[in-house]
Design an enzyme around this catalytic site. Sequence first.
Site, PDB file in Angstrom:
ATOM      1  N   THR A  25       0.846  -1.198   0.000  1.00 41.62           N
ATOM      2  CA  THR A  25       0.000   0.000   0.000  1.00 41.62           C
ATOM      3  C   THR A  25       0.880   1.246   0.000  1.00 41.62           C
ATOM      4  OG1 THR A  25      -1.873  -1.066   1.050  1.00 41.62           O
ATOM      5  CG2 THR A  25      -1.604   1.291   1.484  1.00 41.62           C
ATOM      6  N   GLN A 102      -4.327  -7.268  -5.770  1.00 41.93           N
ATOM      7  CA  GLN A 102      -4.792  -7.762  -4.468  1.00 41.93           C
ATOM      8  C   GLN A 102      -6.152  -7.139  -4.142  1.00 41.93           C
ATOM      9  OE1 GLN A 102      -2.943  -6.706  -0.639  1.00 41.93           O
ATOM     10  NE2 GLN A 102      -2.793  -8.887  -0.157  1.00 41.93           N
ATOM     11  N   HIS A 178      -7.187 -10.886  -0.572  1.00 41.24           N
ATOM     12  CA  HIS A 178      -6.485 -10.477   0.655  1.00 41.24           C
ATOM     13  C   HIS A 178      -7.264 -11.013   1.857  1.00 41.24           C
ATOM     14  CE1 HIS A 178      -4.127  -8.379   3.474  1.00 41.24           C
ATOM     15  NE2 HIS A 178      -4.166  -7.152   2.985  1.00 41.24           N
ATOM     16  N   ASN A 181      -3.738 -10.213   7.528  1.00 43.17           N
ATOM     17  CA  ASN A 181      -3.423  -8.948   8.205  1.00 43.17           C
ATOM     18  C   ASN A 181      -4.580  -8.279   8.951  1.00 43.17           C
ATOM     19  OD1 ASN A 181      -0.909  -9.437   7.228  1.00 43.17           O
ATOM     20  ND2 ASN A 181      -0.947  -7.906   5.617  1.00 43.17           N
ATOM     21  N   TYR A 183      -7.763  -7.901   8.257  1.00 42.04           N
ATOM     22  CA  TYR A 183      -8.841  -7.224   7.522  1.00 42.04           C
ATOM     23  C   TYR A 183     -10.094  -8.110   7.458  1.00 42.04           C
ATOM     24  CZ  TYR A 183      -5.226  -3.834   6.612  1.00 42.04           C
ATOM     25  OH  TYR A 183      -4.245  -2.892   6.782  1.00 42.04           O
ATOM     26  N   ARG A 230      -3.952 -14.591  -0.087  1.00 40.59           N
ATOM     27  CA  ARG A 230      -2.946 -14.348   0.953  1.00 40.59           C
ATOM     28  C   ARG A 230      -3.537 -14.646   2.334  1.00 40.59           C
ATOM     29  NH1 ARG A 230       1.082  -9.240   2.491  1.00 40.59           N
ATOM     30  NH2 ARG A 230       2.897 -10.499   1.997  1.00 40.59           N
ATOM     31  N   ASN A 238      -3.153  -5.459  13.093  1.00 41.37           N
ATOM     32  CA  ASN A 238      -4.447  -4.780  13.199  1.00 41.37           C
ATOM     33  C   ASN A 238      -5.307  -5.323  14.345  1.00 41.37           C
ATOM     34  OD1 ASN A 238      -4.353  -2.719  11.189  1.00 41.37           O
ATOM     35  ND2 ASN A 238      -4.333  -4.342   9.650  1.00 41.37           N
ATOM     36  N   GLY A 324       8.713  -7.576   0.263  1.00 38.78           N
ATOM     37  CA  GLY A 324       8.005  -6.323   0.493  1.00 38.78           C
ATOM     38  C   GLY A 324       8.939  -5.135   0.405  1.00 38.78           C
TER      39      GLY A 324
HETATM   40  C1  LIG Z   1       4.584   0.153   2.964  1.00 38.97           C
HETATM   41  C2  LIG Z   1       3.954  -1.187   3.175  1.00 38.97           C
HETATM   42  C3  LIG Z   1       2.690  -1.429   2.651  1.00 38.97           C
HETATM   43  C4  LIG Z   1       2.091  -2.696   2.764  1.00 38.97           C
HETATM   44  N1  LIG Z   1       0.874  -2.924   2.175  1.00 38.97           N
HETATM   45  C5  LIG Z   1       0.351  -4.181   2.149  1.00 38.97           C
HETATM   46  C6  LIG Z   1      -0.823  -4.471   1.395  1.00 38.97           C
HETATM   47  O1  LIG Z   1      -1.387  -3.610   0.717  1.00 38.97           O
HETATM   48  N2  LIG Z   1      -1.294  -5.740   1.436  1.00 38.97           N
HETATM   49  C7  LIG Z   1      -0.685  -6.739   2.161  1.00 38.97           C
HETATM   50  O2  LIG Z   1      -1.161  -7.881   2.162  1.00 38.97           O
HETATM   51  N3  LIG Z   1       0.453  -6.481   2.860  1.00 38.97           N
HETATM   52  C8  LIG Z   1       0.987  -5.251   2.847  1.00 38.97           C
HETATM   53  N4  LIG Z   1       2.186  -5.006   3.502  1.00 38.97           N
HETATM   54  C9  LIG Z   1       2.945  -6.156   4.044  1.00 38.97           C
HETATM   55  C10 LIG Z   1       3.977  -6.634   3.015  1.00 38.97           C
HETATM   56  O3  LIG Z   1       3.325  -7.191   1.877  1.00 38.97           O
HETATM   57  C11 LIG Z   1       4.895  -7.709   3.617  1.00 38.97           C
HETATM   58  O4  LIG Z   1       4.095  -8.735   4.145  1.00 38.97           O
HETATM   59  C12 LIG Z   1       5.819  -7.162   4.705  1.00 38.97           C
HETATM   60  O5  LIG Z   1       6.459  -5.973   4.288  1.00 38.97           O
HETATM   61  C13 LIG Z   1       6.878  -8.203   5.098  1.00 38.97           C
HETATM   62  O6  LIG Z   1       7.689  -8.543   3.976  1.00 38.97           O
HETATM   63  P1  LIG Z   1       9.209  -7.974   3.840  1.00 38.97           P
HETATM   64  O7  LIG Z   1       9.919  -8.412   5.098  1.00 38.97           O
HETATM   65  O8  LIG Z   1       9.762  -8.571   2.609  1.00 38.97           O
HETATM   66  O9  LIG Z   1       9.105  -6.468   3.788  1.00 38.97           O
HETATM   67  C14 LIG Z   1       2.769  -3.745   3.435  1.00 38.97           C
HETATM   68  C15 LIG Z   1       4.042  -3.476   4.001  1.00 38.97           C
HETATM   69  C16 LIG Z   1       4.633  -2.238   3.852  1.00 38.97           C
HETATM   70  C17 LIG Z   1       6.016  -2.004   4.417  1.00 38.97           C
END
Ligand SMILES: Cc1cc2nc3c(=O)[nH]c(=O)nc-3n(C[C@H](O)[C@H](O)[C@H](O)COP(=O)(O)O)c2cc1C
Length: 367
Positions: A25, A102, A178, A181, A183, A230, A238, A324
């Site tokens: 996001t 997503q 999705h 997390n 939601y 996912r 949350n 991410g």
């Molecule tokens: C800026 C940001 C936005 C995110 N937005 C979403 C999202 O829209 N949907 C989702 O399922 N997870 C979202 N996440 C979680 C990431 O998809 C991911 O699970 C998390 O960053 C851990 O992975 P990483 O260690 O590779 O960063 C977001 C994380 C970050 C940092």
Amino acid sequence: MSNLFSPLQVGQIALENRVVMAPLTRNRASAGRVPNDLMVEYYRQRAKPATGMGLIITEASQISPMGQGYLDTPGIYSPEQVAGWKKVTDAVHAEGGKIVIQLWHVGRISHTSLLPEGAQPVSSTEKAANTKTYTAEGFAPVSAPRALTLPEIAETIEDYRKAARNAIEAGFDGVEIHAANGYLLEQFLRDSCNDRTDAYGGSMENRARLTLEVATVIVEEIGAGRTGIRLSPITPANDIGQDSNPQALFEYVVKGLARLGLAYVHVVEGATGGPRDLSDEGITFDFPALKKLFPGAWMVNNGYDRAMAMDAIETGKADLIAFGKPAIANPDLTYRLEKNAELAVPDMKRLYGGSGPEGYTDYPSLG
Ligand SMILES: Cc1cc2nc3c(=O)[nH]c(=O)nc-3n(C[C@H](O)[C@H](O)[C@H](O)COP(=O)(O)O)c2cc1C
């Protein structure tokens, strides 16, 4: 032998490698929650499989106006949004990339100021989460929800169906549901949150009903080969709370998804964006046991670096790795992983919002 850089057929989607951009996001949509030209550029930069990523999962995108929970997140319910996303998918495909969207409903993680006519957020429950969201006025505690009625649950399932249809119209290669997390779908899944007494609450089967019904209508609408999901079995994200028996619950869910023939399951291991191991808090989960129940592609996420990712693919623990934060700061992530080059780190102050390229499209590629 498979490795991180070898191709994989995921349902109907042919991928050149196993490096996936996780859903992220960024709160940058234009008026009407419409994707704009800077978003086109951001995804285009990450699309070329040889240097960018084998698969892009878009930022979470609301399936209806009631599904929104944060400022300026894009939707996939209006013709203008479909047209905006079409520019994104055209740009990604022109680079040879693959992209799924997503599909998101935030449920109770919202605020009246973000919803149509100041509506109250909806959920499985009337209990409010103890967390904040981001509104036009800055961070604010989420508003108290009301529990969805049975007819409203049926309408919400139809909203998912229409969103999946819109996604295909917008040129996406598929969708990711999705269900992670904290939601809406997870608000139904976990007994820490769901306190209903109807067919969508109580037993594990009842709590899983909404997620499986959503998956079923999407499969009907666009085909299982273009549908992924996912899950985040033990994330505390949350304020969702821990289910009393996550192993049984998610094994039941994954068995249902396997029957539907979904293209992939994407699991967040541990606390999303936090520790992978929660055993100090007495929370454990057998992820390999979950994987055994699913014949399709298995995607993992959370804190993966190069060595972990290569090992997971080579030992068969996973088929795909979603990154991410590395995907934010490294448009050429596959190239850097392949060359074992240093990874850039994202500017944490610019993760969410903004209208210019800073911290968004100005991360350089090597070479
Ligand atoms: C800026 C940001 C936005 C995110 N937005 C979403 C999202 O829209 N949907 C989702 O399922 N997870 C979202 N996440 C979680 C990431 O998809 C991911 O699970 C998390 O960053 C851990 O992975 P990483 O260690 O590779 O960063 C977001 C994380 C970050 C940092």
